[in-house]
Design a protein around this motif. Structure first.
Motif, PDB file in Angstrom:
ATOM      1  N   UNK A  74      17.413  27.639  59.700  1.00 13.00           N
ATOM      2  CA  UNK A  74      16.807  26.813  58.656  1.00 13.00           C
ATOM      3  C   UNK A  74      15.835  27.630  57.800  1.00 13.00           C
ATOM      4  N   UNK A  75      15.058  28.500  58.435  1.00 11.80           N
ATOM      5  CA  UNK A  75      14.149  29.345  57.640  1.00 11.80           C
ATOM      6  C   UNK A  75      14.926  30.345  56.792  1.00 11.80           C
ATOM      7  N   UNK A  76      16.053  30.816  57.306  1.00 12.85           N
ATOM      8  CA  UNK A  76      16.893  31.698  56.483  1.00 12.85           C
ATOM      9  C   UNK A  76      17.386  30.955  55.248  1.00 12.85           C
ATOM     10  N   UNK A  77      17.867  29.742  55.442  1.00 14.92           N
ATOM     11  CA  UNK A  77      18.370  28.955  54.301  1.00 14.92           C
ATOM     12  C   UNK A  77      17.260  28.670  53.302  1.00 14.92           C
ATOM     13  N   UNK A  78      16.055  28.429  53.802  1.00 21.77           N
ATOM     14  CA  UNK A  78      14.934  28.186  52.895  1.00 21.77           C
ATOM     15  C   UNK A  78      14.573  29.462  52.134  1.00 21.77           C
ATOM     16  N   UNK A  79      14.620  30.594  52.819  1.00 20.10           N
ATOM     17  CA  UNK A  79      14.362  31.880  52.169  1.00 20.10           C
ATOM     18  C   UNK A  79      15.358  32.149  51.052  1.00 20.10           C
ATOM     19  N   UNK A  80      16.610  31.770  51.269  1.00 16.66           N
ATOM     20  CA  UNK A  80      17.657  32.035  50.287  1.00 16.66           C
ATOM     21  C   UNK A  80      17.447  31.281  48.974  1.00 16.66           C
ATOM     22  N   UNK A  81      16.590  30.280  48.980  1.00 13.13           N
ATOM     23  CA  UNK A  81      16.300  29.542  47.749  1.00 13.13           C
ATOM     24  C   UNK A  81      15.386  30.330  46.815  1.00 13.13           C
ATOM     25  N   UNK A  82      14.774  31.400  47.312  1.00 14.95           N
ATOM     26  CA  UNK A  82      13.827  32.183  46.518  1.00 14.95           C
ATOM     27  C   UNK A  82      14.521  33.350  45.830  1.00 14.95           C
ATOM     28  N   UNK A  83      14.055  33.701  44.657  1.00 11.96           N
ATOM     29  CA  UNK A  83      14.562  34.853  43.919  1.00 11.96           C
ATOM     30  C   UNK A  83      13.486  35.938  43.863  1.00 11.96           C
ATOM     31  N   UNK A  84      13.913  37.193  43.931  1.00 18.68           N
ATOM     32  CA  UNK A  84      12.997  38.315  43.850  1.00 18.68           C
ATOM     33  C   UNK A  84      12.666  38.621  42.397  1.00 18.68           C
ATOM     34  N   UNK A  85      11.775  39.619  42.230  1.00 19.32           N
ATOM     35  CA  UNK A  85      11.290  39.948  40.890  1.00 19.32           C
ATOM     36  C   UNK A  85      12.425  40.399  39.968  1.00 19.32           C
ATOM     37  N   UNK A  86      13.456  41.010  40.534  1.00 19.63           N
ATOM     38  CA  UNK A  86      14.574  41.461  39.697  1.00 19.63           C
ATOM     39  C   UNK A  86      15.704  40.441  39.684  1.00 19.63           C
ATOM     40  N   UNK A  87      15.373  39.194  40.048  1.00 19.99           N
ATOM     41  CA  UNK A  87      16.276  38.050  39.921  1.00 19.99           C
ATOM     42  C   UNK A  87      17.469  38.096  40.879  1.00 19.99           C
ATOM     43  N   UNK A  88      17.340  38.824  41.981  1.00 21.49           N
ATOM     44  CA  UNK A  88      18.354  38.733  43.026  1.00 21.49           C
ATOM     45  C   UNK A  88      17.817  37.831  44.131  1.00 21.49           C
ATOM     46  N   UNK A  89      18.730  37.314  44.941  1.00 25.90           N
ATOM     47  CA  UNK A  89      18.340  36.364  45.975  1.00 25.90           C
ATOM     48  C   UNK A  89      17.629  37.073  47.133  1.00 25.90           C
ATOM     49  N   UNK A  90      16.584  36.440  47.640  1.00 23.17           N
ATOM     50  CA  UNK A  90      15.830  36.990  48.758  1.00 23.17           C
ATOM     51  C   UNK A  90      16.646  36.956  50.043  1.00 23.17           C
TER      52      UNK A  90
END
Length: 344
Positions: A74-90
């Motif tokens: 679940x924490x992995x899935x929540x992390x995947x909702x975030x984007x990094x500074x260069x607009x790739x998925x966390x």
């Protein structure tokens, strides 16, 4: 009078998956421990509050996941909702120890994304023999009426034209044969193979899971395998990347392949982060690996647990040369020699 701690209590502290509800649907109970020298810091912080609502809890087979495994998923899935500074998925870093069931967590993560409409995934691992383990973990979780095949590259051509879901399992040695690492390989057989993989994944906008299991196998980014792993991540900036290894990091130089953790900017100087891994490496001093893990846990990007040693008895033995039999003395000396070499 102070009570003497057992070896277990003095080295390990019991781990509780406190970031998820106590509802039995959220996994079966199990005993995991965190190392005390990490937990003294990590006990000061918690995983972030969950906002992600998983679908797999009502669909998985009964008791197929522990609470700790569900927490990681679940924490992995929540992390995947975030984007990094260069607009790739966390990305998410699953650093559980041997025997904690990282493969089952990866299978659960793949199944959760299947239920969310992302039915195609890639599972990378150390060798092709581990494909049977992946099949076992997936079949243990998903209901029997669903079909989520584990595909080898040999089986792959037959599925290219079909709108099927599945998991493409690749060893790292096979990965380097089916992804172009540089421009000179763009017309090679690897490029042709990669074009097929990319087509099946629906192109660069692929948003499914890419699991780097046994991820320490690609920590040398100067090797062909390490370069192939970096290329795979860069080819699919929207993919949901999970790094899984019990021995992923001994030194900061070994995390260069984990560029999706967002610890540096890859050339985009934003949010005061180092512009590159090389700049990041210059800033790191001894002891900061533990602080990095603390920071990643606070962001919800990292978990690291190990099996419980509860119930195991320890006995310290003193070996004196006069008491050592002629049979055991050569064996003891060889063991000392091996440990001396390892420590060097």
């Amino acid at each position: 009078m102070q009570t003497r701690q057992s070896p277990i209590e003095s080295v390990w502290t019991k781990y509780k998956a406190n970031s998820i509800p106590t509802d039995p649907r959220w996994g079966a109970k199990g005993d995991l421990y965190e190392e005390l020298n990490v937990t003294r810091l990590q006990d000061l912080v918690s995983l972030p509050e969950l906002t992600y609502q998983p679908l797999l809890l009502d669909r998985i087979q009964e008791a197929s996941l522990s609470r700790a495994q569900v927490e990681a998923i679940v924490h992995a899935c929540q992390t995947f909702e975030h984007r990094l500074q260069n607009d790739v998925r966390s990305a998410f870093f699953l650093a559980d120890g041997t025997g904690c069931g990282k493969g089952r967590s990866i299978a659960g993560l793949i199944f959760e994304n299947y239920l969310q409409g992302r039915g195609r995934s890639i599972w990378l691992s150390a060798n092709d023999d581990l494909r049977k383990d992946a099949e076992r973990d997936v079949s243990a979780i998903i209901p029997t009426e669903l079909d989520l095949p584990i595909l080898s590259l040999d089986q792959f051509d037959a599925h290219l034209e079909e709108p099927v879901c599945g998991v493409l399992f690749l060893s790292y040695s096979m990965l380097r044969q089916c992804i172009p690492i540089n421009q000179s390989s763009s017309t090679s057989r690897s490029a042709q193979r990669f074009a097929k993989v990319q087509k099946w994944l629906t192109g660069k906008n692929f948003e499914g899971v890419i699991a780097l299991d046994e991820a320490h196998r690609v920590k040398n980014t100067k090797s062909l395998q390490g370069r192939a792993a970096l290329s795979m991540q860069r080819e699919f900036p929207k993919a949901r990347i999970v790094y899984a290894s019990a021995t992923a990091v001994n030194d900061v130089e070994e995390i260069e392949y984990m560029e999706r953790l967002g610890l540096w900017n890859n050339g985009e100087n934003k949010k005061m982060l180092p512009a590159s891994f090389q700049d990041f490496n210059k800033l790191i001093i001894g002891g900061m690996i533990e602080l990095l893990s603390l920071s990643l846990k606070m962001e919800g990007q990292f978990v690291s647990r190990t099996l419980s040693y509860e119930g195991i008895d320890y006995q310290t033995m003193t070996v004196s040369e006069p008491k050592m039999t002629r049979r055991w003395k050569p064996l003891y000396e060889r063991c000392v020699g091996y440990w001396t070499q390892i420590r060097k």
